[in-house]
Design a protein around this motif. Structure first.
Motif, PDB file in Angstrom:
ATOM      1  N   LYS A 190      35.584  35.466  49.514  1.00  0.00           N
ATOM      2  CA  LYS A 190      35.155  34.432  49.485  1.00  0.00           C
ATOM      3  C   LYS A 190      32.956  34.346  50.045  1.00  0.00           C
ATOM      4  CE  LYS A 190      38.818  31.205  49.229  1.00  0.00           C
ATOM      5  NZ  LYS A 190      39.311  30.176  50.055  1.00  0.00           N
ATOM      6  N   SER A 191      34.147  35.238  51.324  1.00  0.00           N
ATOM      7  CA  SER A 191      32.364  35.592  51.665  1.00  0.00           C
ATOM      8  C   SER A 191      31.703  36.213  50.876  1.00  0.00           C
ATOM      9  CB  SER A 191      32.216  35.886  52.915  1.00  0.00           C
ATOM     10  OG  SER A 191      33.094  37.739  53.026  1.00  0.00           O
ATOM     11  N   GLN A 192      31.451  37.666  50.301  1.00  0.00           N
ATOM     12  CA  GLN A 192      31.028  38.187  48.634  1.00  0.00           C
ATOM     13  C   GLN A 192      30.426  37.234  47.954  1.00  0.00           C
ATOM     14  OE1 GLN A 192      29.583  40.805  50.610  1.00  0.00           O
ATOM     15  NE2 GLN A 192      30.512  40.140  51.788  1.00  0.00           N
ATOM     16  N   PHE A 193      31.785  36.206  47.164  1.00  0.00           N
ATOM     17  CA  PHE A 193      31.113  35.287  46.576  1.00  0.00           C
ATOM     18  C   PHE A 193      31.866  35.994  45.062  1.00  0.00           C
ATOM     19  CE2 PHE A 193      27.746  34.073  49.592  1.00  0.00           C
ATOM     20  CZ  PHE A 193      27.874  32.843  49.631  1.00  0.00           C
ATOM     21  N   VAL A 194      32.969  36.227  45.111  1.00  0.00           N
ATOM     22  CA  VAL A 194      33.273  37.149  44.092  1.00  0.00           C
ATOM     23  C   VAL A 194      34.585  35.776  43.947  1.00  0.00           C
ATOM     24  CG1 VAL A 194      32.756  39.422  43.774  1.00  0.00           C
ATOM     25  CG2 VAL A 194      34.125  39.145  45.266  1.00  0.00           C
ATOM     26  N   LEU A 195      34.559  35.126  45.067  1.00  0.00           N
ATOM     27  CA  LEU A 195      36.413  34.363  44.567  1.00  0.00           C
ATOM     28  C   LEU A 195      35.544  32.690  45.004  1.00  0.00           C
ATOM     29  CD1 LEU A 195      39.315  33.840  44.514  1.00  0.00           C
ATOM     30  CD2 LEU A 195      39.406  33.687  46.528  1.00  0.00           C
ATOM     31  N   THR A 196      34.832  32.071  44.053  1.00  0.00           N
ATOM     32  CA  THR A 196      34.546  30.718  44.264  1.00  0.00           C
ATOM     33  C   THR A 196      35.927  29.598  43.579  1.00  0.00           C
ATOM     34  OG1 THR A 196      32.349  31.400  43.041  1.00  0.00           O
ATOM     35  CG2 THR A 196      32.522  29.475  43.484  1.00  0.00           C
ATOM     36  N   SER A 197      35.760  28.436  44.324  1.00  0.00           N
ATOM     37  CA  SER A 197      36.524  27.181  43.912  1.00  0.00           C
ATOM     38  C   SER A 197      38.685  27.838  43.963  1.00  0.00           C
ATOM     39  CB  SER A 197      36.290  26.604  42.953  1.00  0.00           C
ATOM     40  OG  SER A 197      35.288  26.000  42.924  1.00  0.00           O
ATOM     41  N   GLU A 198      38.513  28.705  44.493  1.00  0.00           N
ATOM     42  CA  GLU A 198      39.812  29.695  44.151  1.00  0.00           C
ATOM     43  C   GLU A 198      40.075  30.188  42.570  1.00  0.00           C
ATOM     44  OE1 GLU A 198      42.017  29.701  46.561  1.00  0.00           O
ATOM     45  OE2 GLU A 198      40.103  28.623  48.357  1.00  0.00           O
ATOM     46  N   ARG A 199      38.665  30.397  41.874  1.00  0.00           N
ATOM     47  CA  ARG A 199      38.764  31.252  40.628  1.00  0.00           C
ATOM     48  C   ARG A 199      38.243  32.076  41.283  1.00  0.00           C
ATOM     49  NH1 ARG A 199      42.720  29.004  40.014  1.00  0.00           N
ATOM     50  NH2 ARG A 199      43.233  27.857  38.121  1.00  0.00           N
ATOM     51  N   PRO A 200      39.075  33.626  41.065  1.00  0.00           N
ATOM     52  CA  PRO A 200      37.624  35.261  40.727  1.00  0.00           C
ATOM     53  C   PRO A 200      36.558  35.117  39.514  1.00  0.00           C
ATOM     54  CG  PRO A 200      40.294  35.399  40.079  1.00  0.00           C
ATOM     55  CD  PRO A 200      40.034  33.453  39.984  1.00  0.00           C
ATOM     56  N   THR A 201      35.812  35.378  40.413  1.00  0.00           N
ATOM     57  CA  THR A 201      34.394  35.760  39.455  1.00  0.00           C
ATOM     58  C   THR A 201      35.152  37.508  38.352  1.00  0.00           C
ATOM     59  OG1 THR A 201      33.258  36.973  40.508  1.00  0.00           O
ATOM     60  CG2 THR A 201      32.770  34.642  40.644  1.00  0.00           C
ATOM     61  N   VAL A 202      34.357  37.204  37.223  1.00  0.00           N
ATOM     62  CA  VAL A 202      33.883  38.315  36.617  1.00  0.00           C
ATOM     63  C   VAL A 202      33.793  39.457  37.151  1.00  0.00           C
ATOM     64  CG1 VAL A 202      32.565  39.684  33.860  1.00  0.00           C
ATOM     65  CG2 VAL A 202      33.383  36.924  34.444  1.00  0.00           C
ATOM     66  N   ALA A 203      32.603  40.216  38.218  1.00  0.00           N
ATOM     67  CA  ALA A 203      32.234  40.415  39.428  1.00  0.00           C
ATOM     68  C   ALA A 203      33.580  40.845  40.553  1.00  0.00           C
ATOM     69  CB  ALA A 203      31.265  40.135  39.906  1.00  0.00           C
ATOM     70  N   GLY A 204      33.995  39.735  40.210  1.00  0.00           N
ATOM     71  CA  GLY A 204      35.622  39.901  41.455  1.00  0.00           C
ATOM     72  C   GLY A 204      36.732  40.368  40.925  1.00  0.00           C
ATOM     73  N   VAL A 205      36.746  40.916  39.419  1.00  0.00           N
ATOM     74  CA  VAL A 205      38.406  40.532  38.672  1.00  0.00           C
ATOM     75  C   VAL A 205      37.727  42.643  38.237  1.00  0.00           C
ATOM     76  CG1 VAL A 205      38.985  40.992  36.084  1.00  0.00           C
ATOM     77  CG2 VAL A 205      37.937  38.451  37.657  1.00  0.00           C
ATOM     78  N   LEU A 206      36.522  42.491  37.975  1.00  0.00           N
ATOM     79  CA  LEU A 206      36.121  43.997  37.627  1.00  0.00           C
ATOM     80  C   LEU A 206      36.333  45.035  38.264  1.00  0.00           C
ATOM     81  CD1 LEU A 206      32.876  43.278  35.025  1.00  0.00           C
ATOM     82  CD2 LEU A 206      35.090  44.368  34.174  1.00  0.00           C
ATOM     83  N   LEU A 207      36.138  44.334  39.675  1.00  0.00           N
ATOM     84  CA  LEU A 207      36.153  45.156  40.468  1.00  0.00           C
ATOM     85  C   LEU A 207      37.314  45.117  41.958  1.00  0.00           C
ATOM     86  CD1 LEU A 207      32.598  44.062  42.559  1.00  0.00           C
ATOM     87  CD2 LEU A 207      32.776  46.408  42.247  1.00  0.00           C
ATOM     88  N   PHE A 208      38.107  44.615  41.792  1.00  0.00           N
ATOM     89  CA  PHE A 208      39.287  44.318  42.178  1.00  0.00           C
ATOM     90  C   PHE A 208      40.482  44.232  41.786  1.00  0.00           C
ATOM     91  CE2 PHE A 208      35.414  42.916  45.628  1.00  0.00           C
ATOM     92  CZ  PHE A 208      35.559  44.390  46.310  1.00  0.00           C
TER      93      PHE A 208
END
Length: 458
Positions: free
Chosen positions: A188-206
């Motif tokens: 969340k602090s890196q803004f790859v988890l927003t409103s309890e949903r992963p972002t595209v960047a979050g999914v690609l990386l993690f």
């Protein structure tokens, strides 16, 4: 603003230009507001040249029919000045030619970071010789993505947050971070988890399997064509295409190693019989890394690596973002996916160690082993890098070719254009050419300033 006289032959070349994706000609009578649409299209696409003062005849031939004087083009220039708030939209010069009527306004329109609207409030894009209006929210969103004003990496993906908060990739990554933190708090602090949903960047990386959440846009396809021909079909495939999957950090590593393995199996006829071909590790690594990190993930297309007998083609979905073009890609920086670029650099031994220097490293590595530099081409919806297994000319030939269009050459310039790494290697080439009576030392220059030139006529 410069006024330049060109020769009659140069004027004839301009009159013979065909209108295309990068060039257009207009009569001086064109309304400035209408001209602004062409300028908008160039600025929003790839830049281009515009000659104002060229009349088109009924038989499709063109006539030099310029403005009566420089001041007569003020209306055009005033409109251009109002199109870009940044003031960096164009450069201009006036052209005259002996025996030709009037002055022609030559505009070099730059590809801009921002979206440029014509005076009618509409943005245009260039497709071939056409200018097309950008109409509707979807088309405007596409243009914003193309120019890097918005990024698809921040879009959220409708999957459970546990896909990245509880993945093996995330747990291993978080343990390596200092200071350590709980996965969900850190994401969340890196803004790859927003409103309890992963972002595209979050999914690609993690995510352990990003391809399940982002199909047809998060893998790499590798094709091996057993031919040197272009435009081939599936009949020349050596085996079924390979699909490389996994989180983006692993994806790059697997793709590079698989490509190297396939290339090492290719043989060609050489002086000693069948020989292996090879490409520098840095070249493959940097070009594949760039294709993955800087692609446009809004396109539902995987990165493709196509391996031929004499070349490798790496195709990355999406056009160059922002102000980046084929001509300035080695000197300009613009991250389409800044979170991907920043966060993958936090992984141990990151693939993008020298951020912003990847392609320069790839080009330099090819020069060092005497292979031609990669070629970069921008197509309608992708960037393709051609890595050809073609030997450069000999260092001596390269020096003489350089001196055909340049007055002098130094050791530093020689090493840069030939790929030779050591001063003494380059000096040996200069000495060899001097002994052959082809070059001579420039008088008065010694030490580090030593320069060479073609032998001057006596």
């Amino acid at each position: 603003m410069e006024t330049r006289q060109i020769s009659s032959e140069e004027a004839d070349i301009i009159l013979g230009y065909d209108e295309n994706h990068f060039r257009d000609v207009k009569a001086k009578e064109i309304a400035p507001a209408k001209l602004s649409r062409t300028v908008s299209a160039f600025a929003n696409t790839a830049g281009g040249e515009l000659f104002v003062g060229i009349a088109e005849n009924e038989d499709a031939t063109k006539t030099w029919s310029g403005f009566e004087n420089v001041e007569a083009a003020n209306g055009v220039l005033q409109v251009l000045e109002g199109l870009s708030p940044m003031g960096n939209l164009y450069s201009a010069q006036f052209l005259t030619s002996p025996g030709r009527k009037g002055v022609v306004l030559h505009l070099a329109i730059r590809k801009t970071r921002e979206i440029i609207n014509a005076t009618d409030g509409t943005a245009y894009i260039r497709r071939g010789a056409q200018k097309l209006p950008v109409l509707g929210d979807e088309a405007l969103r596409r243009l914003q993505l193309d120019k890097g004003l918005s990024t698809f990496e921040d879009d959220t993906v409708n999957i459970p947050s546990e896909t990245i908060t509880n993945s093996v990739t995330t747990l291993e990554f978080v343990l390596s971070q200092v200071p350590s933190a709980e996965p969900d708090i850190w994401l969340k602090s890196q803004f790859v988890l927003t409103s309890e949903r992963p972002t595209v960047a979050g999914v690609l990386l993690f995510a352990d399997e990003p391809q399940a959440a982002l199909p047809k846009r998060s893998a790499i396809k590798i094709f091996r064509y057993a031919t040197k021909e272009e435009g081939v079909d599936r009949e020349t495939l050596a085996f079924d295409p390979l699909s490389i999957e996994g989180p983006i950090y692993d994806l790059i590593t697997k793709a590079v190693s698989t490509t190297k393995e396939i290339v090492q199996a290719i043989k060609r006829v050489g002086e000693a019989g069948l020989e292996e071909i090879s490409y520098p590790d840095e070249t493959l690594h940097e070009i594949i890394t760039n294709a993955v990190l800087h692609r446009d993930y809004s396109y539902q297309t995987d990165v493709q690596i196509r391996i031929y007998d004499d070349r490798i083609e790496v195709e990355s979905p999406g056009r160059f973002p922002g102000h980046v073009t084929v001509s300035n890609v080695l000197t300009e920086q613009f991250a389409r996916n800044p979170k991907l670029v920043r966060l993958i650099n936090k992984f141990p031994d990151p693939p993008n160690k020298d951020v912003g220097e990847g392609l320069n490293t790839a080009f330099a590595a090819m020069r060092r082993i005497r292979l031609k530099e990669p070629e970069i081409v921008e197509s309608a919806n992708s960037i393709i890098v051609f890595i050809r297994h073609e030997q450069l000319s000999s260092p001596a030939s390269i020096v003489m070719e350089y001196l055909e269009s340049n007055p002098t050459i130094t050791n530093e310039i020689g090493r840069r254009i030939t790929g030779l790494r050591r001063d003494v290697q380059m000096k040996d080439i200069f000495v060899l050419l001097r002994k052959r009576g082809l070059i001579e030392q420039v008088p008065g220059k010694r030490g580090r300033a030593t320069a060479w030139r073609s032998v001057q006529p006596k």
